[in-house]
Scaffold this motif. Sequence first.
Motif, short mmCIF file in Angstrom:
data_model
loop_
_atom_site.label_atom_id
_atom_site.label_comp_id
_atom_site.label_asym_id
_atom_site.label_seq_id
_atom_site.Cartn_x
_atom_site.Cartn_y
_atom_site.Cartn_z
N THR A 25 0.83 -1.21 0.00
CA THR A 25 0.00 0.00 0.00
C THR A 25 0.87 1.26 0.00
OG1 THR A 25 -1.77 -1.17 1.15
CG2 THR A 25 -1.81 1.23 1.26
N VAL A 26 1.90 1.26 0.84
CA VAL A 26 2.80 2.42 0.89
C VAL A 26 3.49 2.61 -0.46
CG1 VAL A 26 4.94 3.30 1.94
CG2 VAL A 26 3.13 2.36 3.39
N VAL A 59 3.22 5.86 -2.96
CA VAL A 59 4.41 6.57 -3.42
C VAL A 59 4.42 6.63 -4.93
CG1 VAL A 59 6.94 6.43 -3.56
CG2 VAL A 59 5.80 6.12 -1.36
N GLY A 60 4.12 5.51 -5.59
CA GLY A 60 4.07 5.49 -7.05
C GLY A 60 3.04 6.43 -7.61
N CYS A 61 1.87 6.47 -6.99
CA CYS A 61 0.81 7.40 -7.42
C CYS A 61 1.24 8.85 -7.22
CB CYS A 61 -0.48 7.13 -6.67
SG CYS A 61 -1.29 5.60 -7.13
N PHE A 85 -3.51 4.46 -20.39
CA PHE A 85 -4.43 4.46 -19.26
C PHE A 85 -4.37 5.80 -18.54
CE2 PHE A 85 -2.81 0.12 -19.80
CZ PHE A 85 -3.99 -0.54 -20.10
N GLU A 86 -4.75 6.86 -19.20
CA GLU A 86 -4.72 8.18 -18.58
C GLU A 86 -5.54 8.17 -17.28
OE1 GLU A 86 -2.93 10.84 -19.42
OE2 GLU A 86 -2.08 9.72 -21.08
N GLY A 87 -4.98 8.77 -16.25
CA GLY A 87 -5.69 8.87 -14.98
C GLY A 87 -5.46 7.68 -14.07
N ILE A 88 -4.84 6.63 -14.58
CA ILE A 88 -4.54 5.45 -13.74
C ILE A 88 -3.03 5.36 -13.62
CG2 ILE A 88 -4.68 2.95 -13.53
CD1 ILE A 88 -7.22 3.05 -15.19
N SER A 89 -2.55 5.31 -12.39
CA SER A 89 -1.10 5.23 -12.18
C SER A 89 -0.64 3.79 -12.31
CB SER A 89 -0.73 5.78 -10.81
OG SER A 89 0.64 5.59 -10.59
N LEU A 90 -0.06 3.46 -13.43
CA LEU A 90 0.51 2.12 -13.60
C LEU A 90 1.69 1.91 -12.67
CD1 LEU A 90 0.30 1.66 -17.46
CD2 LEU A 90 -1.22 0.79 -15.70
N TRP A 91 2.42 3.01 -12.39
CA TRP A 91 3.54 2.91 -11.47
C TRP A 91 3.07 2.52 -10.07
CZ3 TRP A 91 8.23 2.46 -13.17
CH2 TRP A 91 8.55 3.02 -14.40
N GLY A 92 1.98 3.13 -9.63
CA GLY A 92 1.44 2.80 -8.32
C GLY A 92 1.02 1.34 -8.24
#
Length: 143
Positions: free
Chosen positions: A106-107, A111-113, A127-134
């Motif tokens: 979760t942390v 951080v990714g988001c 995927f605009e608006g979705i953080s793939l990194w998170g």
Amino acid sequence: GNSHSMTDSVRCDLLADCTAEWLSSMEALRKDLVRSVPAHCALHCFGAALRGQMGQSASKMSLYGMSKETDIIDEFWSHSWHSEPWKKVLCLLFLKNGVAAAVAGTVACLVGCALTIDGSLPNGVPFEGISLWGTALGIFSYL
């Protein structure tokens, strides 16, 4: 005849009760026979000891060396399992590390988001608006 069989019945019941009480006490014959291994030692290297993967040179004494004498055992893990060893190890890893893994995941996801919103990490174009990194950081941190 009838009182004699009643006495035998009472004796059998008494013997059964005494045997059940003795068996349920689970007291070791010697204190040095009660040994335990901390979960982190048993699960080290993805449960190598549980999977029998400690190498040919590892003797039973090295496995015995992982254990310590104890007065009480918090949990008993049976050594006689019928499923594949990797399934047992995966289940134990989830049970013993699940909460810590969920917090770390979760942390890392947050951080990714945050880094994506900040612009430090590129946004996922399809995927605009979705953080793939998170999502990716959260999943890999959980594992």
